[in-house]
Design a protein around this motif. Structure first.
Motif, short mmCIF file in Angstrom:
data_model
loop_
_atom_site.label_atom_id
_atom_site.label_comp_id
_atom_site.label_asym_id
_atom_site.label_seq_id
_atom_site.Cartn_x
_atom_site.Cartn_y
_atom_site.Cartn_z
N THR A 149 -59.45 49.12 41.40
CA THR A 149 -59.87 50.48 41.04
C THR A 149 -61.17 50.91 41.73
O THR A 149 -61.43 52.11 41.85
N ASP A 196 -48.02 43.57 45.03
CA ASP A 196 -47.84 44.81 45.78
C ASP A 196 -46.83 44.60 46.90
O ASP A 196 -45.96 45.45 47.14
N VAL A 233 -53.19 53.54 46.28
CA VAL A 233 -52.57 52.92 45.11
C VAL A 233 -52.77 53.85 43.91
O VAL A 233 -53.91 54.05 43.47
N THR A 289 -52.52 52.20 38.28
CA THR A 289 -51.37 51.41 37.86
C THR A 289 -51.81 50.20 37.05
O THR A 289 -52.72 49.49 37.46
N TYR A 332 -55.08 49.28 41.12
CA TYR A 332 -54.51 48.40 40.10
C TYR A 332 -55.59 48.05 39.08
O TYR A 332 -56.67 47.56 39.42
N LEU A 352 -48.68 38.50 35.84
CA LEU A 352 -47.80 39.33 36.65
C LEU A 352 -46.35 38.93 36.46
O LEU A 352 -45.98 37.78 36.67
N PHE A 372 -52.88 40.07 43.40
CA PHE A 372 -52.22 41.36 43.18
C PHE A 372 -51.65 41.91 44.49
O PHE A 372 -50.70 42.70 44.47
N ALA A 390 -57.30 44.12 38.10
CA ALA A 390 -56.64 43.33 39.14
C ALA A 390 -57.43 42.06 39.43
O ALA A 390 -58.60 41.93 39.07
N LEU A 443 -50.51 46.68 36.14
CA LEU A 443 -49.51 45.66 36.44
C LEU A 443 -49.61 44.46 35.52
O LEU A 443 -48.62 43.81 35.23
#
Length: 374
Positions: A129, A307, A356, A359, A296, A26, A303, A299, A361
């Motif tokens: 997800t 966020d 969410v 995405t 995400y 990240l 995470f 993830a 990340l």
């Protein structure tokens, strides 16, 4: 200002390895310091993570370059560490639960509001997800108006694998307070806040035998209920049935099912970040797996902090303190109902976290190096 959020970790137990694995990927968070009551454990982490220093808890709380304290201590210490971090002008993100009791958790939120800092709390698995794809399906009207949900967690007990399982069987432990945060957080994310609960609870044994590690064969006392059921009424009208057990052996029930007027969803394990979401529509002939559509991607634990770092000033993070407080309030109320035999109205509420969007990340290229396992 485009700079990473600098993180200091208090508590270097087993769970830290999962956070470190995420932090390596990240770009919006930067680990700068770690502390533990055992200085050797903190140093072992610092030795394996470039640019991180091992310090005392007091030094970490006083450090000018720490923006947020990640609190990975035992639940009994969550409120104390959080309050000290807040008093030092730092935001705080904790492992679940937010505190050992809702009364302690309330003091944390009140102190943070007065200090103008942010509180976040695990579980952030609901941002992956798995739960988020199910959430999008509900928001898109795929199952029509939600009517009911079931959430089931069954295991014969953590003493089978955990070398020091004592705290699971003492006040503050038990299956609901241990695993319930994952399931209740997911139910609130999917269906909205809870307005009332009814609970029942029991335990089948007064003693447990440790099955692994240096204490294998040692008998420990059980001073909490180890099978808990609850009926949760959501503000939107849906009714969830929750079963959390350290007494049963196995189940074939899905972790979570959501039922609506025109379809049903099977939601993956809320203790994980991904997994298939299955849908059975009214009049259909079989279950179908929905494509990943929200959350995400790839993830991991931590995470929720990324966020939080991206949340506009003044807005509540998705894995925020208000949600964590509401979840703890719901769980305590289920246990209160089980004790009294009466339904309990929930005094708290929390906004249903925003969806969410799908995405990415993580930056896998940044994830080199060994991850500590201490």
């Amino acid at each position: 200002m485009g700079k990473p959020l600098n993180i200091g970790i208090v508590g270097c137990g087993a769970i830290i390895a999962q956070y470190l694995a995420s932090f390596r990927t990240l770009k919006t968070v930067q680990l700068v310091a770690v502390a533990d009551l055992d200085p050797l454990r903190a140093q072992a982490v610092a030795d394996q993570y470039d640019g991180v220093r091992a310090v005392t808890v007091e030094e970490l709380l006083a450090a000018d370059d720490v923006d947020l304290v990640l609190n990975l201590t035992i639940p009994a210490a969550h409120a104390d560490v959080a309050l000290k971090a807040i008093a030092s002008g730092k935001s705080v993100y904790g492992e679940k639960p937010l505190a050992a009791t809702s009364a302690e958790a309330r003091t944390v939120l009140e102190a943070a509001q007065a200090a103008g800092v942010v509180v976040g709390c695990a579980p952030d698995t609901v941002l992956g997800t798995g739960v988020q794809t199910a959430r999008k399906a509900i928001d898109d009207g795929l199952i029509g108006t939600p009517v009911a949900a079931t959430a089931t967690m069954v295991t014969p007990g953590h003493e089978l694998w955990h070398p020091n399982p004592d705290f699971y069987y003492q006040p503050g432990g038990g299956p609901l307070l241990d695993m319930g945060p994952y399931y209740v957080s997911a139910l609130v994310t999917l269906l909205g806040p809870v307005v009332s609960v009814t609970g029942a609870a029991s335990h089948t044994r007064t003693r447990r035998t440790i099955g692994s590690g240096p204490r294998a064969g040692e008998v420990i006392p059980v001073n909490v209920d180890t099978h808990v059921s609850g009926i949760l009424v959501h503000a939107g009208g849906a009714i969830s049935t929750l079963v959390m057990s350290f007494d049963a052996v196995r189940t074939k029930s899905p972790n979570i099912e959501i039922h609506g007027e025109s379809g049903s969803l099977v939601v993956p394990d809320p203790n994980l970040f991904d997994g298939d979401v299955e849908f059975f529509g009214l009049g259909a002939g079989k279950w179908e797996t929905l494509p990943v559509s929200a959350g995400y991607v790839e993830a991991g634990r931590g995470f929720g902090i990324a966020d939080l770092a991206a949340t506009p000033a003044g807005a509540e993070p998705r894995a925020g303190g208000k949600l964590a407080f509401h979840v703890l309030d719901v769980m305590e109320s289920i246990l209160e109902s089980a004790r009294t035999g009466s339904g309990v109205a929930i005094g708290s509420t929390a906004p249903r976290p925003e969806l969410v969007p799908l995405t990415v990340l993580a930056d896998p290229v940044a994830a080199g190096g060994a991850v500590p396992t201490q």
